[in-house]
Enzyme design. Structure first.
Site, short mmCIF file in Angstrom:
data_model
loop_
_atom_site.label_atom_id
_atom_site.label_comp_id
_atom_site.label_asym_id
_atom_site.label_seq_id
_atom_site.Cartn_x
_atom_site.Cartn_y
_atom_site.Cartn_z
N CYS A 103 -4.91 -3.91 0.08
CA CYS A 103 -5.22 -2.87 -0.90
C CYS A 103 -3.98 -2.35 -1.63
O CYS A 103 -3.47 -3.00 -2.53
CB CYS A 103 -5.99 -1.75 -0.20
SG CYS A 103 -6.97 -0.70 -1.30
N LYS A 107 -0.62 -3.02 7.27
CA LYS A 107 -0.49 -2.55 5.89
C LYS A 107 0.87 -1.87 5.74
O LYS A 107 1.22 -0.98 6.53
CB LYS A 107 -1.62 -1.57 5.57
CG LYS A 107 -1.69 -1.11 4.13
CD LYS A 107 -2.94 -0.25 3.91
CE LYS A 107 -3.11 0.17 2.47
NZ LYS A 107 -4.36 0.97 2.29
N GLU A 153 -10.94 -4.30 3.81
CA GLU A 153 -10.20 -3.28 4.54
C GLU A 153 -11.15 -2.23 5.09
O GLU A 153 -12.17 -1.90 4.48
CB GLU A 153 -9.21 -2.61 3.58
CG GLU A 153 -8.39 -1.49 4.19
CD GLU A 153 -7.56 -0.73 3.17
OE1 GLU A 153 -6.52 -0.18 3.56
OE2 GLU A 153 -7.95 -0.68 1.98
#
Length: 285
Positions: A153, A119, A44
């Site tokens: 993440c 995300k 990321e």
């Protein structure tokens, strides 16, 4: 069915040009190809390295300047995926999203196709520091080796979304991450193990290492790649097929046996996917 995957502990450092960024990325892909990898995962926010190039006056770029590199980023990885005949999960790159920006993972196929997954869970720092917009759609990607999902993440810290990924057929979760200290790193690492156990899937995880001294919120990185399995007899006892050396510039590689996952789901020491109590709590269709 097996798939060989590599994960890059991408070393962040200041650079002077896009060409320098491209050369570093190709270096990692060439390293993965030396191990005959079929999929390679970048972390990321690794394209924040481009902010260190600066503008014509030598001033460091802002996060809102990063979308100006989007076309070149996509052209680069599309070319590399086709040239090396490999699937590239090219970490995440920040793109424009109306008046905001959005952190989007990209999957580059060997045949030239490009998939995107924004995300979906955005941390308070990303909202307050960068005004980052969250993604509103979740998809599963079909590949010649099977179905995969990309959760970035913080996403992996939410069990519902991984349960949804498995329900939709994903056997492998790729998780590009970026954490600046041990607390953040271990949150992502421990929950990756939990998601692998709960859903009997593989999780391929990696993060950034190094630092960008001139880029706010990217001055410190704490990262380690890991290829994580369910915890059962056919797999390594700690549920780790491979892992890197913390904070080193390196790449790891391992084979994922997808048929073994199904065997364990049916006849493992525990069968967590089969034994979920959908009479007591909701399930994903």
């Amino acid at each position: 069915m097996k798939m060989r995957v590599s994960a890059v502990q991408y070393h962040l450092h200041s650079i002077a040009s896009f060409e320098e960024f491209a050369a570093q990325c190709e270096h990692y892909i060439r390293a993965a190809m030396e191990f005959d990898a079929e999929f390679v995962l970048f972390p990321e926010f690794f394209t924040t390295q481009l902010m260190s190039i600066g503008d014509e006056e030598g001033k460091v770029l802002k996060i809102t300047d990063l979308p100006q590199f989007t076309d070149r980023y996509r052209e680069l990885f599309k070319k590399l995926a086709q040239e090396y005949n490999i699937h590239i999960i090219a970490g995440t790159h920040v793109i424009s999203k109306g008046e905001q920006i959005q952190n989007v993972a990209h999957l580059f196929y060997p045949d030239g196709r490009v998939g995107q997954q924004a995300k979906m869970h955005v941390t308070p720092v990303e909202v307050e520091g960068w005004n980052m917009a969250q993604g509103d759609e979740f998809q599963i990607f079909d590949t010649e080796k099977g179905k995969i999902a990309i959760l970035t993440c913080y996403d992996i810290e939410f069990p519902e979304i991984v349960r949804m990924a498995k329900a939709r057929g994903a056997d492998v979760i790729f998780c590009p991450s970026c954490t600046d200290d041990r607390h953040g790193f271990y949150r992502v690492r421990y929950t990756s193990h939990a998601r692998a156990i709960e859903n009997q899937v593989y999780v391929v995880l990696t993060g950034t290492v190094g630092s960008l001294p001139t880029v706010d919120l990217m001055r410190a990185n704490f990262g380690q790649a890991a290829i994580i399995t369910p915890n059962d007899v056919p797999f390594p006892p700690a549920g780790i097929l491979a892992e890197g050396v913390i904070n080193d510039d390196m790449i790891i590689t391992a084979d994922l046996d997808l048929e073994l996952l199904e065997k364990v789901r049916q006849k493992g020491s525990v069968t967590t996917w089969r034994d979920r109590r959908i009479d007591l709590y909701p399930d994903w269709k």
